[in-house]
Design a protein around this motif. Structure first.
Motif, short mmCIF file in Angstrom:
data_model
loop_
_atom_site.label_atom_id
_atom_site.label_comp_id
_atom_site.label_asym_id
_atom_site.label_seq_id
_atom_site.Cartn_x
_atom_site.Cartn_y
_atom_site.Cartn_z
N PHE A 244 -2.17 -16.11 0.11
CA PHE A 244 -1.96 -16.65 -1.19
C PHE A 244 -1.56 -18.31 -0.78
N THR A 245 -1.51 -19.29 -1.83
CA THR A 245 -1.41 -20.75 -1.60
C THR A 245 -0.15 -20.14 -1.10
N THR A 246 0.94 -19.72 -0.59
CA THR A 246 2.25 -20.37 -0.54
C THR A 246 2.56 -19.61 1.16
N GLY A 247 1.21 -19.18 1.51
CA GLY A 247 1.94 -17.76 1.97
C GLY A 247 0.61 -16.26 2.75
N PHE A 248 1.11 -15.57 3.33
CA PHE A 248 0.08 -14.51 3.59
C PHE A 248 0.98 -13.63 4.33
N GLU A 249 0.39 -12.20 3.96
CA GLU A 249 1.33 -11.09 4.00
C GLU A 249 0.20 -10.40 4.76
N ALA A 250 0.63 -9.02 5.82
CA ALA A 250 -0.45 -8.22 6.84
C ALA A 250 0.86 -7.08 6.99
N LEU A 251 -0.67 -5.54 6.69
CA LEU A 251 0.73 -4.71 7.61
C LEU A 251 -0.23 -4.72 8.89
N ILE A 252 0.99 -3.85 9.54
CA ILE A 252 0.48 -4.27 11.39
C ILE A 252 1.55 -2.91 11.91
N ARG A 253 1.16 -2.21 13.09
CA ARG A 253 1.79 -1.14 13.42
C ARG A 253 2.36 -1.86 13.64
N THR A 254 3.97 -1.10 13.85
CA THR A 254 5.63 -1.49 14.59
C THR A 254 5.81 -1.84 16.02
N GLN A 255 4.96 -0.97 16.89
CA GLN A 255 4.63 -1.18 18.09
C GLN A 255 3.79 -2.89 18.54
N ASP A 256 3.38 -3.47 17.28
CA ASP A 256 2.69 -4.47 17.57
C ASP A 256 3.33 -5.36 17.24
N GLN A 257 5.05 -5.51 16.92
CA GLN A 257 5.55 -6.29 16.12
C GLN A 257 6.15 -6.75 16.62
N LYS A 258 6.66 -6.85 18.14
CA LYS A 258 6.89 -7.82 19.34
C LYS A 258 6.43 -9.21 19.59
N GLN A 259 5.36 -8.72 19.82
CA GLN A 259 4.43 -10.19 19.71
C GLN A 259 4.76 -10.74 18.37
N PHE A 260 4.61 -10.70 17.72
CA PHE A 260 4.62 -11.10 15.82
C PHE A 260 6.02 -11.79 15.06
N ALA A 261 7.16 -11.91 16.48
CA ALA A 261 8.63 -11.72 16.26
C ALA A 261 9.16 -12.85 15.38
N HIS A 262 8.65 -13.60 15.51
CA HIS A 262 8.67 -14.94 14.70
C HIS A 262 8.66 -14.50 13.07
N LEU A 263 7.69 -13.61 12.71
CA LEU A 263 7.91 -13.71 11.43
C LEU A 263 8.95 -12.76 11.08
N SER A 264 9.15 -12.81 9.53
CA SER A 264 9.75 -12.04 9.02
C SER A 264 9.11 -10.64 8.48
N ALA A 265 10.00 -9.59 9.02
CA ALA A 265 9.47 -7.88 8.99
C ALA A 265 9.80 -7.24 8.02
N GLU A 266 9.23 -6.07 6.74
CA GLU A 266 9.94 -5.58 6.59
C GLU A 266 9.66 -4.25 7.10
N PRO A 267 10.28 -2.95 6.51
CA PRO A 267 9.47 -1.96 6.53
C PRO A 267 8.03 -1.68 5.16
N ALA A 268 7.43 -0.45 5.03
CA ALA A 268 6.65 -0.58 4.62
C ALA A 268 6.49 0.11 3.77
N THR A 269 6.46 0.20 2.65
CA THR A 269 6.19 1.88 1.89
C THR A 269 5.08 2.93 1.45
N ILE A 270 4.36 3.98 1.25
CA ILE A 270 3.66 4.85 2.15
C ILE A 270 2.10 4.07 0.41
N ASP A 271 3.21 3.09 -0.34
CA ASP A 271 2.57 2.83 -1.75
C ASP A 271 1.45 1.55 -0.50
N ASP A 272 2.11 0.30 0.45
CA ASP A 272 1.60 -0.78 0.23
C ASP A 272 0.25 0.21 1.93
N ILE A 273 1.22 1.00 2.65
CA ILE A 273 -0.08 1.71 3.50
C ILE A 273 -1.78 1.76 3.34
#
Lengths: 127, 286
Positions: free
Chosen positions: B245-274
């Motif tokens: 969207f105009t001010t940023g983005f959101e994406a769903l990734i596997r927790t195991q891949d999160q290390k590669q994107f440590a500079h981005l802020s991350a939060e736990p996903a809900t079942i709905d999100d998934i």
């Protein structure tokens, strides 16, 4: 025993249960040999999944706070329980290793280090 | 007998839809949520378990009994709740009892009248005079009166108000408390059911996406967020769905891949999100 689950704290529910039970044991609200509510009753009462409670109880057991006895329930262990003692011994060992490292850097002999320990033990028992 | 329900390689082909190789097991004494968007195959799966549709392939065991060769024995232990009731509209409650109890030798009349009282269903009412929540409770009362060991609910919460949803939750939690009863329900997730489910089976595009512990399911995904223009190129390949969207983005990734994107802020996903992100067009398809 009081257990309050928050949906907005961001802390996982099993972790909230663990923390509150641990706090109750340390503060003496839960005494040695008291039983925790059964897994399924607690799940029903808090309207949470049975597996969530199972995880909390299993981790509490691994950390030496409680003992699960199949078919009889989950019992609070005393402060003197073997596992708790084991954990404390681990902590002592790692702290002593630190002390030995520091003593080597300072060129302290083994006798001097023993002497230091004796003095400190005396001071803390006096206190 | 530790598994209440075993589904193996269950498949069904229609003209334009295929359900492929659905495999999952529900251990005795637990609640499993069957999730997925509309048209993903949830109801087809349930109908195949109930032998209301003929399976193309695979195996279904209810309390160890085959759902086709031992259909009658398997179903005597099974309770079913659909989102619309299966009684005749102009039946009064005694007629409901008479019709249903005829099929179950171990029907307990006493228990049935206790349950009517507990659920506050007036026996003088006709089925079509009951609210949707009441009709659901009537179906549950029937299932409990012959002591069904497995309860299958298809979208039980759709069209229910929050009070009835909460009541259903209480009823289900009580039902499995003794460790001998199990529940499979399909749902579009609502927060309260998300809490009470032990296992999740997620069907997407007619294929099994995940089946296992609920915590494991939730823990294996994270939502990462970043500002406009911060979207790394390698994230697009790993992400299951990206919303820009105009001010940023959101994406769903596997927790195991999160290390590669440590500079981005991350939060736990809900079942709905998934479910939402894994169904986004343009996301990674497996």
């Amino acid at each position: 025993m009081k257990l309050i689950i928050s949906n907005i704290s961001g802390v996982p529910i099993y972790e909230q249960i663990k923390q509150q039970i641990k706090a109750a044991i340390m503060s003496g609200n839960l005494q040695e040999n008291e039983t925790l509510p059964s897994l399924r009753t607690l799940a029903k009462d808090l309207k949470i999944s049975v597996l969530t409670v199972t995880r909390a109880y299993t981790e509490l057991e691994q950390e030496g706070f409680v003992k699960n006895i199949q078919g009889r329930g989950c019992f609070v262990l005393g402060q003197g329980s073997e596992l708790l003692k084991e954990q404390l011994i681990c902590k002592i060992e790692s702290n002593l290793s630190e002390a030995i490292k520091a003593a080597r850097t300072a060129n302290l002999s083994a006798e001097e280090l023993h002497h230091l320990l004796d003095i400190l033990m005396e001071v803390t028992t006096d206190g | 007998m530790d598994n209440c329900l075993e589904v193996k390689n269950l498949s069904k082909s229609f003209g334009n839809f295929q359900l492929r190789d659905i495999t999952f097991t529900l251990p005795k004494g637990y609640i499993m949520g069957l999730i997925g968007p509309n048209g993903s195959g949830k109801t087809t799966t349930i109908k195949l378990i109930l032998n209301m549709l003929k399976r193309t392939n695979g195996e279904v065991k209810i309390l160890g009994l085959d759902n086709i060769t031992d259909e009658q024995a398997a179903k005597s232990n099974l309770g079913v709740v659909f989102d619309t009731n299966y009684f005749s509209d102009d039946w009064k409650i005694p007629q409901v009892e008479k019709s249903i109890s005829a099929f179950y030798p171990n029907w307990n009349t006493h228990k049935f009248s206790d349950l009517l009282e507990k659920f506050r269903i007036l026996p003088s009412k006709k089925v079509n005079e009951l609210s949707k929540g009441m009709q659901m409770k009537l179906m549950l009362a029937c299932a409990f009166s012959y002591d069904a060991k497995l309860l299958i609910l298809d979208e039980p919460t759709s069209g229910l108000d929050p009070v009835s949803r909460d009541e259903l939750l209480n009823i289900l939690s009580e039902y499995i408390e003794d460790g001998g009863h199990s529940v499979l329900f399909s749902t579009h997730i609502t927060g309260d059911l998300e809490r009470v489910a032990d296992y999740i089976t997620y069907i997407r595009y007619g294929e099994l996406f995940f089946s296992g512990g609920k915590d494991e399911f939730i823990d294996s995904f994270q939502i990462v967020k970043g500002g406009h223009g911060e979207l790394p190129a390698d994230l697009s390949a790993k992400a299951f769905g990206i919303r820009e969207f105009t001010t940023g983005f959101e994406a769903l990734i596997r927790t195991q891949d999160q290390k590669q994107f440590a500079h981005l802020s991350a939060e736990p996903a809900t079942i709905d999100d998934i479910v939402v992100f894994t169904n986004k067009i343009g996301g990674q398809h497996e």
